[in-house]
Scaffold this active site. Structure first.
Site, PDB file in Angstrom:
ATOM      1  N   THR C  45      -0.058  45.550  73.982  1.00 41.30           N
ATOM      2  CA  THR C  45      -1.072  46.091  74.873  1.00 41.30           C
ATOM      3  C   THR C  45      -1.707  44.985  75.695  1.00 41.30           C
ATOM      4  OG1 THR C  45      -1.538  47.728  73.170  1.00 41.30           O
ATOM      5  CG2 THR C  45      -3.143  47.519  74.939  1.00 41.30           C
ATOM      6  N   TYR C 108      -1.381  59.607  74.255  1.00 46.00           N
ATOM      7  CA  TYR C 108      -1.461  60.613  75.309  1.00 46.00           C
ATOM      8  C   TYR C 108      -0.794  61.939  74.946  1.00 46.00           C
ATOM      9  CZ  TYR C 108       0.374  62.752  79.666  1.00 46.00           C
ATOM     10  OH  TYR C 108       0.799  63.616  80.628  1.00 46.00           O
ATOM     11  N   TYR C 134       0.692  50.401  64.615  1.00 49.65           N
ATOM     12  CA  TYR C 134      -0.551  50.017  65.301  1.00 49.65           C
ATOM     13  C   TYR C 134      -1.381  51.270  65.553  1.00 49.65           C
ATOM     14  CZ  TYR C 134      -3.450  47.947  69.098  1.00 49.65           C
ATOM     15  OH  TYR C 134      -4.476  47.513  69.903  1.00 49.65           O
ATOM     16  N   ARG C 139      -7.550  54.209  72.334  1.00 48.73           N
ATOM     17  CA  ARG C 139      -6.551  54.148  73.404  1.00 48.73           C
ATOM     18  C   ARG C 139      -5.554  55.301  73.334  1.00 48.73           C
ATOM     19  NH1 ARG C 139      -5.891  49.443  76.304  1.00 48.73           N
ATOM     20  NH2 ARG C 139      -7.114  47.641  75.654  1.00 48.73           N
ATOM     21  N   LYS C 162      -1.652  47.483  61.873  1.00 52.48           N
ATOM     22  CA  LYS C 162      -2.724  46.852  62.656  1.00 52.48           C
ATOM     23  C   LYS C 162      -3.770  47.920  62.865  1.00 52.48           C
ATOM     24  CE  LYS C 162      -3.752  44.796  67.206  1.00 52.48           C
ATOM     25  NZ  LYS C 162      -3.259  44.582  68.596  1.00 52.48           N
ATOM     26  N   ILE C 209      -4.538  40.487  64.289  1.00 47.41           N
ATOM     27  CA  ILE C 209      -3.791  40.340  65.548  1.00 47.41           C
ATOM     28  C   ILE C 209      -4.843  40.323  66.639  1.00 47.41           C
ATOM     29  CG2 ILE C 209      -2.093  41.333  67.110  1.00 47.41           C
ATOM     30  CD1 ILE C 209      -0.622  42.481  64.738  1.00 47.41           C
TER      31      ILE C 209
END
Lengths: 297, 297, 297, 297
Positions: C45, C108, C134, C139, C162, C209
């Site tokens: 990202t 999304y 992740y 997001r 993550k 991370i």
């Protein structure tokens, strides 16, 4: 005054006819002191302050001070959504000999941030007792902003915050903002959520005000002491030994599960006052399993 | 009892020494009746119930009933987070001759959903007055579930809900669930948020309990009446004529802006009681602009 | 494979005409390795994977593997909201010699929890490379449930998560659920939020991370190593030394501030690709102040 | 271009081997036109754009334009989280003869508000086709602010917004802000949530882009037309006739229930592409019941 270690937000035991069970309350006080707590909170949220009248509220504080008799810190829950009432209760707590007062932010009427400062200032200026501000947005509808916490920390008598917003990031921001004013050592941050005690203390918190410790006091004291002694490995073990039980203690609104659990264990607790109601059957099963898994029943 | 039209959640005017301004309160009552309201709410959230003692709370209800004298519906705010206190106040309202009671859900102590039903049942079973349940999660920390609303609707005296969760979708779900039980005509849904009055009425709401209508009563009555007469085109015009003013009325916590605005207009209002504090300067400017734009000052 | 220590979610430096700045990327790789990182993430990202085409995406992975040349772990960002595409990229990463793949949940299109398991299963079953799942709900619009994490941990190649949900409580719940299956040692939890690294590691996380470590790599490595060495006192100091800078790195959407800061410091970074846009002036001032306060400029 | 009435966000039917079912898609187009829609959206979120490659994406747009052949408005889903890709797709839609493009905000990479304006400006300045901006924060992680909507409305080709933030209050604020610029008549607000269509249109919306109308097109068209004809009484009836079915269409992530329902009814739909997975058993039962109650099966 320094606030460090494990504090228990005590339940108020009731008799079957819903009077305060004074003998039971005294018994619980001794049980918790014997298990190593740093302090005891009476007449707070867990103590069903919402459904006690003023006389009862004061009586609980008096018993707490009397029975503790200086062995650990006594903290009186004295918050209200009316400033005048919170002041009255805090003055009473001071006169009654409590070591400190736990003052929740006003709930339901949603004072603005600048109004919060004034609220605590009015109390701080008119009492002679250390105050722990209590932030619990999920109950009160408001969140004390980081900047506001710093303003509170500058008041004469506000000396700690019980943080129960659920955000460890916010605790970091508070601690950082305090340190920029050189206040991080004289103003303590206490965890207001049992399961976040370890991570909150890892970023500078000095202890917890715990509801589950009405029952699981031994392990909470051990964990908090491990952290204070920088033994994070042992603290992590204890954190996870306790976690399922902590989750069970909040399967429905606090203090319903804790009081129910105490009744199952034979600790003084008794019924809840309305509007709180007994656990649903499925929640009761979860609680019982957790109690058994931790050998409480 | 049918609840339909514009109800005003009245402020409680205070004198400079923070006593209840009885004369001012009576004057406001007449002003609002003259402008066409269906009913008036005294001693609710907007009326600063949180900072009134019991005697004052009762006195406000008595004045309301006396001054209205049957011209419009009188609704007494009688909620509490202690069931016994809510019951006492509701019984008082009944005895005092109020037409209905507005009973907010308990705040801060977070009763479970099944406890909410019991709470309202205890009150409903022991009074002889229609009850409007009040749902405002942002203040109380709890949300009345759709299923719970249906349970409340089945109680003898709970006859309406003031919905202030902010979700029009939830209003639809409530109305739909009520209709499955054939209750949608006998149980009213009133908007608890001024800016959502139009969309909530579009999905079956029958009116509003409004705070901004302490000032902007004419337009709110016009809009609500337009909707009740199925004139949605006119309602939309009024909705947008009012919107900036409504937003200004909530620029800080209600009732701070509304009381401030009334003072600026010369309507009886007076100071706020702590913990609420006066508007910040920038909020005051927003309010003044809105008052000017709507020709209130 | 064990994931422990400080990993950097690397930016992708662009030239002025928005091509990949290969030389700059290699330079950044060496800079970070020299400062003690455990691993490097390319094409994630922070690396603006959203605006790289497939060829560029693959090229970044190739350069990463080539330049690192076995000195630290290489992690290729290979997630997508199409399972087939995520699989293709992960297979490519495997073939290219990356040590692991970082696979974000689909964004999304909001796959259900059981669909998430299938998504990762499809990838896991068809590659021979360790996968770090992740989770970043802010997001992606979805949150990997605790139970789902356990299902992922049972897959052959999913070996870490993550976590960037913002909830330390959730990390505790994940760790606890893993331990009930005896998986807590073989499945790592890495912090996906720089400011939560310390509290997340306090409850069992093994590293981070980090995006801010593109710049502040020295202190992040020091802090993470302090925690791994059980020196929480030193970790707390470093946590607060870094905090203002970390906050500045997220004053607008990542990686906008980090890339801007690198440009100010003379590190290879270059412009952003649309839809990301340069910082607003006030954000730039906040960033500059933080860079100066930490002696980066 | 004026956007008014019922638009359907069409599913993309797939064959058993997951190719585009062109014949089925054409059949669905005719079915929906026959039932009175104002326009059809192809290759949008409901059309599984996330898992179509560029060729497929373009092919769907071509079929849509070809089959509709001017009978209703054609709207091509052309958004992306890379500005360059969104521009390419929008230009393609323009060249292919689509009447308008539906451009979702970038998802996952979270462009700032000023970046959103630039993103749409870049597209608007380089195409000659009306654009409908699509705001759906629960999927994208960002919310178009009210002020930003006004900025978009001032761009040459952005002529409407599909609002799916869930807040009717926000729709009011958008409409009000548009009207202050005299743009409320030339810039349309379309509901992006089926169950909020009535309340959103009550505050000025002009229609809906509906997913459930892939199945329940007749009632949606009737309801929207009733509102446009100011028959709110009939609209309310239809709103509640549809509501249970609408809720069932979102029992899991869209378009999973809708495609499943179409398969049950014999409408062309076919399987889902990964990462989306079939409904869980309990969700399937809810869907089947809703389909039966509405006589679709």
């Amino acid at each position: 005054m320094n606030f460090e270690g494990t504090y228990v937000a005590m339940v108020t035991p009731f008799t079957e006819d819903l009077k305060i069970d004074e003998e039971g309350f005294r018994s619980n006080i001794n049980y918790l002191i014997d298990n190593g707590v740093s302090g005891l909170v009476g007449a707070g949220t867990t103590g069903e302050s919402a459904t006690m009248d003023h006389d009862e509220h004061r009586r609980v504080i008096e018993i707490l001070v009397d029975e503790v008799d200086g062995r650990v810190q006594t903290v009186a829950g004295t918050g209200s959504n009316a400033t005048s009432e919170a002041l009255d209760l805090t003055q009473f707590a001071c006169d009654a000999g409590a070591d400190a007062a736990l003052v929740i932010t006003p709930y339901y009427n949603k004072p603005q941030q600048h109004a919060l400062v004034k609220h605590f200032e009015t109390i701080s200026d008119n009492v002679d007792i250390p105050i722990i501000a209590y932030n619990v947005p999920s109950r009160t509808g408001i969140n004390i902003d980081v900047d506001t916490v710093v303003e509170l920390a500058k008041l004469d008598n506000v000396e700690a915050i019980k943080e129960a917003s659920g955000s460890v990031d916010k605790v970091s921001d508070i601690y950082r903002a305090l340190s920029l004013e050189g206040l991080e050592d004289e103003f303590n941050i206490l965890s207001g959520e049992d399961s976040l005690t370890l991570p909150i203390m890892a970023v500078g918190g000095t202890g917890v005000i715990s509801a589950s410790a009405n029952i699981d006091v031994k392990r909470m004291v051990l964990m908090v002491d491990s952290i204070l002694n920088d033994d994070y490995e042992r603290a992590l073990e204890l954190h996870y030994e306790m976690l399922d039980f902590i989750r069970a203690c909040f399967v429905e609104s606090n203090p319903v599960p804790v009081k129910t659990g105490m009744n199952l264990m034979g600790l003084p607790s008794g019924p809840l006052r309305q509007p709180l109601a007994p656990l649903k059957e499925e929640s009761l099963e979860i609680l019982k399993k957790a109690l058994k898994d931790s050998n409480f029943i």
